[in-house]
Design a protein around this motif. Sequence first.
Motif, PDB file in Angstrom:
ATOM      1  N   PHE A  90     132.421   4.563  81.760  1.00  0.00           N
ATOM      2  CA  PHE A  90     133.074   4.013  82.938  1.00  0.00           C
ATOM      3  C   PHE A  90     132.115   4.115  84.111  1.00  0.00           C
ATOM      4  O   PHE A  90     131.429   5.122  84.281  1.00  0.00           O
ATOM      5  N   TYR A  91     132.039   3.063  84.926  1.00  0.00           N
ATOM      6  CA  TYR A  91     131.253   3.081  86.152  1.00  0.00           C
ATOM      7  C   TYR A  91     132.227   3.406  87.278  1.00  0.00           C
ATOM      8  O   TYR A  91     133.133   2.630  87.573  1.00  0.00           O
ATOM      9  N   ILE A  92     132.032   4.568  87.883  1.00  0.00           N
ATOM     10  CA  ILE A  92     133.002   5.100  88.842  1.00  0.00           C
ATOM     11  C   ILE A  92     132.343   5.283  90.208  1.00  0.00           C
ATOM     12  O   ILE A  92     131.220   5.782  90.303  1.00  0.00           O
ATOM     13  N   GLU A  93     133.058   4.891  91.261  1.00  0.00           N
ATOM     14  CA  GLU A  93     132.616   5.114  92.632  1.00  0.00           C
ATOM     15  C   GLU A  93     133.485   6.215  93.224  1.00  0.00           C
ATOM     16  O   GLU A  93     134.717   6.166  93.140  1.00  0.00           O
ATOM     17  N   VAL A  94     132.839   7.215  93.806  1.00  0.00           N
ATOM     18  CA  VAL A  94     133.552   8.329  94.428  1.00  0.00           C
ATOM     19  C   VAL A  94     133.213   8.333  95.903  1.00  0.00           C
ATOM     20  O   VAL A  94     132.049   8.382  96.289  1.00  0.00           O
ATOM     21  N   ASN A 113     132.393  17.613 103.653  1.00  0.00           N
ATOM     22  CA  ASN A 113     133.045  18.884 103.325  1.00  0.00           C
ATOM     23  C   ASN A 113     133.654  18.867 101.918  1.00  0.00           C
ATOM     24  O   ASN A 113     134.577  19.611 101.637  1.00  0.00           O
ATOM     25  N   LEU A 114     133.124  18.025 101.069  1.00  0.00           N
ATOM     26  CA  LEU A 114     133.544  17.931  99.669  1.00  0.00           C
ATOM     27  C   LEU A 114     134.993  17.473  99.479  1.00  0.00           C
ATOM     28  O   LEU A 114     135.639  17.794  98.497  1.00  0.00           O
ATOM     29  N   THR A 115     135.500  16.715 100.438  1.00  0.00           N
ATOM     30  CA  THR A 115     136.821  16.135 100.301  1.00  0.00           C
ATOM     31  C   THR A 115     136.689  14.758  99.667  1.00  0.00           C
ATOM     32  O   THR A 115     135.920  13.924 100.138  1.00  0.00           O
ATOM     33  N   LEU A 116     137.431  14.525  98.603  1.00  0.00           N
ATOM     34  CA  LEU A 116     137.423  13.227  97.959  1.00  0.00           C
ATOM     35  C   LEU A 116     138.513  12.362  98.576  1.00  0.00           C
ATOM     36  O   LEU A 116     139.687  12.727  98.560  1.00  0.00           O
ATOM     37  N   SER A 117     138.107  11.211  99.105  1.00  0.00           N
ATOM     38  CA  SER A 117     139.115  10.330  99.682  1.00  0.00           C
ATOM     39  C   SER A 117     139.534   9.240  98.699  1.00  0.00           C
ATOM     40  O   SER A 117     140.630   8.721  98.797  1.00  0.00           O
ATOM     41  N   SER A 118     138.649   8.895  97.755  1.00  0.00           N
ATOM     42  CA  SER A 118     139.038   7.906  96.746  1.00  0.00           C
ATOM     43  C   SER A 118     138.093   7.958  95.553  1.00  0.00           C
ATOM     44  O   SER A 118     136.925   8.311  95.669  1.00  0.00           O
ATOM     45  N   ILE A 119     138.644   7.597  94.424  1.00  0.00           N
ATOM     46  CA  ILE A 119     137.877   7.438  93.195  1.00  0.00           C
ATOM     47  C   ILE A 119     138.273   6.077  92.629  1.00  0.00           C
ATOM     48  O   ILE A 119     139.455   5.797  92.467  1.00  0.00           O
ATOM     49  N   ALA A 120     137.278   5.230  92.358  1.00  0.00           N
ATOM     50  CA  ALA A 120     137.574   3.886  91.861  1.00  0.00           C
ATOM     51  C   ALA A 120     136.717   3.578  90.646  1.00  0.00           C
ATOM     52  O   ALA A 120     135.521   3.861  90.635  1.00  0.00           O
ATOM     53  N   ILE A 121     137.321   2.995  89.625  1.00  0.00           N
ATOM     54  CA  ILE A 121     136.576   2.525  88.466  1.00  0.00           C
ATOM     55  C   ILE A 121     136.065   1.122  88.790  1.00  0.00           C
ATOM     56  O   ILE A 121     136.842   0.226  89.107  1.00  0.00           O
ATOM     57  N   GLU A 122     134.735   0.949  88.735  1.00  0.00           N
ATOM     58  CA  GLU A 122     134.124  -0.331  89.082  1.00  0.00           C
ATOM     59  C   GLU A 122     133.690  -1.143  87.870  1.00  0.00           C
ATOM     60  O   GLU A 122     133.302  -2.298  88.001  1.00  0.00           O
ATOM     61  N   GLY A 123     133.715  -0.536  86.699  1.00  0.00           N
ATOM     62  CA  GLY A 123     133.284  -1.260  85.515  1.00  0.00           C
ATOM     63  C   GLY A 123     133.414  -0.409  84.273  1.00  0.00           C
ATOM     64  O   GLY A 123     133.749   0.772  84.335  1.00  0.00           O
ATOM     65  N   ILE A 124     133.147  -1.039  83.142  1.00  0.00           N
ATOM     66  CA  ILE A 124     133.260  -0.356  81.860  1.00  0.00           C
ATOM     67  C   ILE A 124     132.200  -0.908  80.907  1.00  0.00           C
ATOM     68  O   ILE A 124     131.828  -2.076  80.985  1.00  0.00           O
ATOM     69  N   LYS A 125     131.715  -0.039  80.027  1.00  0.00           N
ATOM     70  CA  LYS A 125     130.740  -0.433  79.012  1.00  0.00           C
ATOM     71  C   LYS A 125     131.226   0.078  77.666  1.00  0.00           C
ATOM     72  O   LYS A 125     131.592   1.243  77.532  1.00  0.00           O
ATOM     73  N   LEU A 126     131.227  -0.793  76.687  1.00  0.00           N
ATOM     74  CA  LEU A 126     131.624  -0.444  75.328  1.00  0.00           C
ATOM     75  C   LEU A 126     130.445  -0.721  74.411  1.00  0.00           C
ATOM     76  O   LEU A 126     129.879  -1.809  74.437  1.00  0.00           O
TER      77      LEU A 126
END
Length: 133
Positions: free
Chosen positions: A6-10, A15-28
């Motif tokens: 999975f290609y993921i954007e974080v 301060n190490l706070t995560l505001s969003s995690i999004a999957i941008e793509g996939i490889k099989l």
Amino acid sequence: MTCIDFYIEVDSSDNLTLSSIAIEGIKLTCDVGTVTFTGVTFWGDGTKPGQLVGTDYWEVYTVESNADDCCGPFSFDVSVFFLENGLRLFDVSMFEVNFELTVAPQFVFSMGLEIDVEVNTTTIWTLGFAITW
């Protein structure tokens, strides 16, 4: 062997706070004997992976030989690229085919064919010879 990436954007702050995690793509990737199937789909805004880097395409499927013993002295790869909102069936936009034939241990013949049916409507045919001594 089968593998899914999975290609993921974080999005994070200092301060190490995560505001969003999004999957941008996939490889099989799937190996069937000595042939590999790879499918890459990327719909995000980040840097495209693999064969999609620097292209307008959002998806590519490739079938390739992955071992010398697959076809003897012959190796190949065939890729189909897809363009978002393309004019062709299933958004198919470009075909890319490459092969190498080892005629002798010191002589390799190669050929490539690229058929772009949408972006530039061009065809590129390449021939190569590698001689070592």
